[in-house]
Scaffold this motif. Structure first.
Motif, PDB file in Angstrom:
ATOM      1  N   SER A  12       0.914  -1.319  -0.131  1.00  0.00           N
ATOM      2  CA  SER A  12       0.030   0.051   0.069  1.00  0.00           C
ATOM      3  C   SER A  12       0.699   1.376   0.037  1.00  0.00           C
ATOM      4  CB  SER A  12      -0.662   0.116   1.116  1.00  0.00           C
ATOM      5  OG  SER A  12      -0.343  -0.366   2.287  1.00  0.00           O
ATOM      6  N   SER A  13       2.269   1.303   0.357  1.00  0.00           N
ATOM      7  CA  SER A  13       3.117   2.322   0.389  1.00  0.00           C
ATOM      8  C   SER A  13       3.350   2.755  -1.013  1.00  0.00           C
ATOM      9  CB  SER A  13       4.366   1.952   0.947  1.00  0.00           C
ATOM     10  OG  SER A  13       5.078   1.128   0.088  1.00  0.00           O
ATOM     11  N   GLY A  14       3.249   1.978  -1.965  1.00  0.00           N
ATOM     12  CA  GLY A  14       3.361   2.392  -3.417  1.00  0.00           C
ATOM     13  C   GLY A  14       4.995   2.722  -3.743  1.00  0.00           C
ATOM     14  N   LEU A  15       5.894   2.505  -2.864  1.00  0.00           N
ATOM     15  CA  LEU A  15       7.324   2.453  -2.923  1.00  0.00           C
ATOM     16  C   LEU A  15       7.709   1.426  -3.626  1.00  0.00           C
ATOM     17  CD1 LEU A  15       7.660   4.246   0.707  1.00  0.00           C
ATOM     18  CD2 LEU A  15       7.821   5.391  -1.534  1.00  0.00           C
ATOM     19  N   PRO A  16       8.955   1.632  -4.116  1.00  0.00           N
ATOM     20  CA  PRO A  16       9.406   0.414  -4.878  1.00  0.00           C
ATOM     21  C   PRO A  16      10.425  -0.437  -3.832  1.00  0.00           C
ATOM     22  CG  PRO A  16      10.982   2.472  -5.258  1.00  0.00           C
ATOM     23  CD  PRO A  16       9.479   2.652  -4.440  1.00  0.00           C
ATOM     24  N   GLU A  17      10.550  -1.742  -4.297  1.00  0.00           N
ATOM     25  CA  GLU A  17      11.245  -2.705  -3.423  1.00  0.00           C
ATOM     26  C   GLU A  17      12.682  -2.106  -2.845  1.00  0.00           C
ATOM     27  OE1 GLU A  17      10.604  -6.730  -4.921  1.00  0.00           O
ATOM     28  OE2 GLU A  17      12.644  -7.266  -4.406  1.00  0.00           O
ATOM     29  N   GLU A  18      13.215  -1.437  -3.850  1.00  0.00           N
ATOM     30  CA  GLU A  18      14.955  -1.078  -3.481  1.00  0.00           C
ATOM     31  C   GLU A  18      14.806  -0.099  -2.261  1.00  0.00           C
ATOM     32  OE1 GLU A  18      13.617  -0.789  -6.471  1.00  0.00           O
ATOM     33  OE2 GLU A  18      13.986   1.056  -7.411  1.00  0.00           O
ATOM     34  N   VAL A  19      13.568   0.728  -2.314  1.00  0.00           N
ATOM     35  CA  VAL A  19      13.513   1.677  -1.191  1.00  0.00           C
ATOM     36  C   VAL A  19      12.836   1.043   0.258  1.00  0.00           C
ATOM     37  CG1 VAL A  19      12.017   3.765  -0.384  1.00  0.00           C
ATOM     38  CG2 VAL A  19      12.925   3.386  -2.748  1.00  0.00           C
ATOM     39  N   LEU A  20      11.854  -0.190   0.044  1.00  0.00           N
ATOM     40  CA  LEU A  20      11.333  -0.730   1.286  1.00  0.00           C
ATOM     41  C   LEU A  20      12.348  -1.690   2.192  1.00  0.00           C
ATOM     42  CD1 LEU A  20       7.983  -1.545  -0.405  1.00  0.00           C
ATOM     43  CD2 LEU A  20       8.494   0.037   1.224  1.00  0.00           C
ATOM     44  N   LEU A  21      13.183  -2.291   1.109  1.00  0.00           N
ATOM     45  CA  LEU A  21      14.246  -3.516   1.493  1.00  0.00           C
ATOM     46  C   LEU A  21      14.993  -2.896   3.027  1.00  0.00           C
ATOM     47  CD1 LEU A  21      14.295  -6.258   1.111  1.00  0.00           C
ATOM     48  CD2 LEU A  21      15.831  -5.863  -0.605  1.00  0.00           C
ATOM     49  N   PRO A  22      15.731  -1.646   2.520  1.00  0.00           N
ATOM     50  CA  PRO A  22      16.522  -1.300   3.884  1.00  0.00           C
ATOM     51  C   PRO A  22      15.597  -1.215   4.834  1.00  0.00           C
ATOM     52  CG  PRO A  22      17.172   0.012   1.652  1.00  0.00           C
ATOM     53  CD  PRO A  22      15.841  -0.813   1.366  1.00  0.00           C
ATOM     54  N   LEU A  23      14.569  -0.737   4.974  1.00  0.00           N
ATOM     55  CA  LEU A  23      13.622  -0.449   5.935  1.00  0.00           C
ATOM     56  C   LEU A  23      13.440  -1.715   6.665  1.00  0.00           C
ATOM     57  CD1 LEU A  23      10.764   1.891   4.329  1.00  0.00           C
ATOM     58  CD2 LEU A  23      12.782   2.456   5.523  1.00  0.00           C
ATOM     59  N   CYS A  24      13.243  -2.894   5.924  1.00  0.00           N
ATOM     60  CA  CYS A  24      13.000  -4.243   6.694  1.00  0.00           C
ATOM     61  C   CYS A  24      14.061  -4.891   7.059  1.00  0.00           C
ATOM     62  CB  CYS A  24      12.403  -5.087   5.584  1.00  0.00           C
ATOM     63  SG  CYS A  24      10.665  -4.699   4.867  1.00  0.00           S
ATOM     64  N   LEU A  25      15.308  -4.583   6.325  1.00  0.00           N
ATOM     65  CA  LEU A  25      16.585  -5.331   6.857  1.00  0.00           C
ATOM     66  C   LEU A  25      17.290  -4.732   7.898  1.00  0.00           C
ATOM     67  CD1 LEU A  25      17.750  -6.356   3.440  1.00  0.00           C
ATOM     68  CD2 LEU A  25      17.166  -7.790   5.325  1.00  0.00           C
ATOM     69  N   SER A  26      17.279  -3.141   7.807  1.00  0.00           N
ATOM     70  CA  SER A  26      17.966  -2.585   9.080  1.00  0.00           C
ATOM     71  C   SER A  26      17.493  -1.647   9.638  1.00  0.00           C
ATOM     72  CB  SER A  26      19.301  -2.307   8.340  1.00  0.00           C
ATOM     73  OG  SER A  26      19.109  -1.294   7.243  1.00  0.00           O
ATOM     74  N   GLY A  27      15.893  -1.273   9.338  1.00  0.00           N
ATOM     75  CA  GLY A  27      15.506  -0.049   9.828  1.00  0.00           C
ATOM     76  C   GLY A  27      15.338   0.063  11.339  1.00  0.00           C
ATOM     77  N   GLY A  28      15.023  -0.926  12.028  1.00  0.00           N
ATOM     78  CA  GLY A  28      15.087  -0.847  13.517  1.00  0.00           C
ATOM     79  C   GLY A  28      13.688  -0.162  13.944  1.00  0.00           C
ATOM     80  N   ASP A  29      13.659  -0.332  15.330  1.00  0.00           N
ATOM     81  CA  ASP A  29      12.349   0.302  16.201  1.00  0.00           C
ATOM     82  C   ASP A  29      11.105  -0.778  16.155  1.00  0.00           C
ATOM     83  OD1 ASP A  29      12.623   2.088  18.167  1.00  0.00           O
ATOM     84  OD2 ASP A  29      11.516   3.393  16.808  1.00  0.00           O
ATOM     85  N   ASP A  30      11.581  -2.025  15.611  1.00  0.00           N
ATOM     86  CA  ASP A  30      10.574  -3.045  15.440  1.00  0.00           C
ATOM     87  C   ASP A  30       9.942  -3.909  16.319  1.00  0.00           C
ATOM     88  OD1 ASP A  30      10.880  -3.099  12.366  1.00  0.00           O
ATOM     89  OD2 ASP A  30      12.770  -3.738  12.608  1.00  0.00           O
ATOM     90  N   TYR A  31      10.732  -4.156  17.142  1.00  0.00           N
ATOM     91  CA  TYR A  31      10.372  -5.041  18.667  1.00  0.00           C
ATOM     92  C   TYR A  31       9.684  -6.085  18.222  1.00  0.00           C
ATOM     93  CZ  TYR A  31      12.313  -0.841  20.336  1.00  0.00           C
ATOM     94  OH  TYR A  31      13.206   0.202  20.595  1.00  0.00           O
ATOM     95  N   GLU A  32      10.076  -6.789  17.301  1.00  0.00           N
ATOM     96  CA  GLU A  32       9.824  -8.133  16.601  1.00  0.00           C
ATOM     97  C   GLU A  32      10.884  -9.163  17.363  1.00  0.00           C
ATOM     98  OE1 GLU A  32       7.121  -8.761  15.921  1.00  0.00           O
ATOM     99  OE2 GLU A  32       6.106  -7.199  15.067  1.00  0.00           O
TER     100      GLU A  32
END
Ligand code: ADP
Ligand code: MG
Length: 321
Positions: free
Chosen positions: A242-262
Motif C-alpha cells: 500500500s505504500s506504493g514505494l519500490p522494493e529497493e526503497v522498502l528493503l533497507p527499512l525491513c533489513l536494517s530499519g530498527g524500532d521493530d520490537y519483533e
C-alpha cells in the motif's frame, strides 16, 4: 506539585506480585523457587529515541514496551519494573496521559511498577524491567546451531517507514502513514511468543536496531553464519504494497530499519510444526526467512537464490556513517 506528590499521584499503586512496592528505600521482590530473574534496562531520550510530536500516552506505552520486548526475547514472564524519569517541569496533564499509556500496558501483563527515581532535567525515561523464567530455560543469543531455520515474528520495516516520512525523506498515502506511525509509536512486545518458544528455539533476540544487526548478535554469539531470503523478509512488512514505494526503497527499512520490537529466533527443522503451534498460541504470525550455516558470514539471497551485496547497516548510537 512536588516530587513526592507527583510519585503518589501518578506512579503509586498496590503491587500484585512484589512484596513491597513504591514508597520505601528499596522494593522487595520474591522469586519463586526454580525460577530465575531476567532483568533488562532501556532508556528513551527525546530526539534520539522519540520525536517531540509523540503523544504522552504513546510514549508511556513505548517506554515499557521496548523493555518488555527484551524480556520476550529471553522467554521471560514480566513481573515488575522500575521507572526513572527526568522531567523539565511538572505538567500534570502530560503526566496523567503518560501514566495512562504506561499503566495500560503494565496491566495487560500484570507487571508491577515497584519504584524508580524522579528528577528535574531534559526529558529522559529509563525503565528497568524484571521477569521470571524457569531456571536454565531462558532463550539466549548463543544457542543457534547449523541447519536451524531462522524466523522473525510479526512485521518489519513499518516503524522505520514512519520515521522516514516524518523526516521528509519518503512520502506515502495518509492511511499508510497512520498505520506505520502506530507501529513506530505503539509497538507490541512479543511476550507470549517468547514464552511459547521456551524449549523450542535454540537462540533468540529482539529486533530493536534492525534485523541484520540483531541477527548478527546471534551469529557472533553462536559462532555460525546465516543465509537470508530477502523476499521473505520483505513479505513481513505490513505497509509494503500500500505504500506504493519500490522494493529497493522498502528493503533497507525491513533489513536494517530498527524500532521493530519483533523477535528473530532460530529453531531446528524438526520443530517446524511446533513453531507454527507456538505462533498460533501467541496469536502472532512468524515468517521463516533463512537458515543457519557453518561459514560465519551473513549472506543475502534474492528470489533466484543468487547472493546480493549486503550494504545494509544497523543503527549504532556512536558510529558515524
Ligand atoms: P530515595 O531518595 O530513597 O532513593 P526517592 O525519594 O527518590 O527515594 O523515592 C521515593 C520512593 O518513590 C521510592 O520508593 C522510589 O522507588 C519511588 N519512586 C521515585 N520515583 C518514581 C517513579 N518515577 N515511579 C515509581 N516510583 C518512584
Ligand atoms: Mg532512600
Amino acid at each position: 506539585m512536588g516530587e513526592f506528590d507527583l510519585i503518589e499521584t501518578f506512579f503509586k499503586r498496590p503491587p500484585r506480585h512484589a512484596t513491597l512496592g513504591v514508597g520505601d528505600d528499596c522494593a522487595l521482590l520474591a522469586v519463586k523457587s526454580g525460577q530465575q530473574l531476567a532483568i533488562s534496562s532501556d532508556m528513551l531520550v527525546e530526539g534520539r529515541h522519540f520525536l517531540s510530536t509523540v503523544s504522552p500516552a504513546h510514549l508511556g506505552h513505548k517506554a515499557l514496551a521496548v523493555n518488555l520486548s527484551d524480556l520476550a526475547a529471553c522467554g521471560a514472564e514480566p513481573k515488575a519494573f522500575l521507572l526513572s524519569l527526568a522531567l523539565p517541569e511538572v505538567q500534570p496533564q502530560w503526566l496523567a496521559e503518560f501514566s495512562k499509556g504506561l499503566w495500560a500496558l503494565a496491566d495487560l501483563y500484570q507487571c508491577d511498577l515497584i519504584g524508580g527515581d524522579t528528577t528535574r532535567g531534559p526529558l529522559n525515561i529509563c525503565i528497568t524491567v524484571m521477569g521470571e523464567v524457569p531456571a536454565y530455560q531462558a532463550l539466549l543469543r548463543r544457542g543457534a546451531q547449523v541447519g536451524d531455520d531462522i524466523y522473525v515474528s510479526g512485521h518489519l520495516g513499518d516503524a522505520r517507514l514512519a520515521l522516514e516520512v516524518f523526516r521528509g525523506h519518503l512520502s506515502v498515502p495518509q492511511s499508510v502513514f497512520d498505520t506505520a506511525r502506530l507501529r513506530m509509536e505503539k509497538p507490541t512486545p512479543q511476550v507470549a511468543l517468547g514464552m511459547a518458544l521456551r524449549g523450542l528455539a535454540h537462540a533468540a533476540a529482539d529486533i530493536s536496531d534492525g534485523l541484520l544487526g540483531d541477527l548478527q548478535h546471534i551469529l557472533k554469539a553462536s559462532g555460525v553464519g546465516a543465509e537470508i531470503h530477502i523476499a521473505q523478509v520483505l513479505s513481513t512488512m505490513a505497509c509494503a504494497k500500500s505504500s506504493g514505494l519500490p522494493e529497493e526503497v522498502l528493503l533497507p527499512l525491513c533489513l536494517s530499519g530498527g524500532d521493530d520490537y519483533e523477535l528473530v529466533f532460530t529453531a531446528p527443522e524438526h520443530q517446524r510444526g511446533a513453531i507454527v503451534a507456538a505462533s498460533e498460541a501467541a496469536s502472532t504470525h512468524v515468517t521463516r526467512i533463512g537458515k543457519i550455516i557453518a561459514s560465519p558470514q551473513l549472506t543475502l539471497l534474492d528470489s533466484q537464490g543468487s547472493s546480493v551485496a549486503n550494504t545494509f547497516s544497523s543503527f549504532d548510537h556512536f558510529k558515524t556513517p
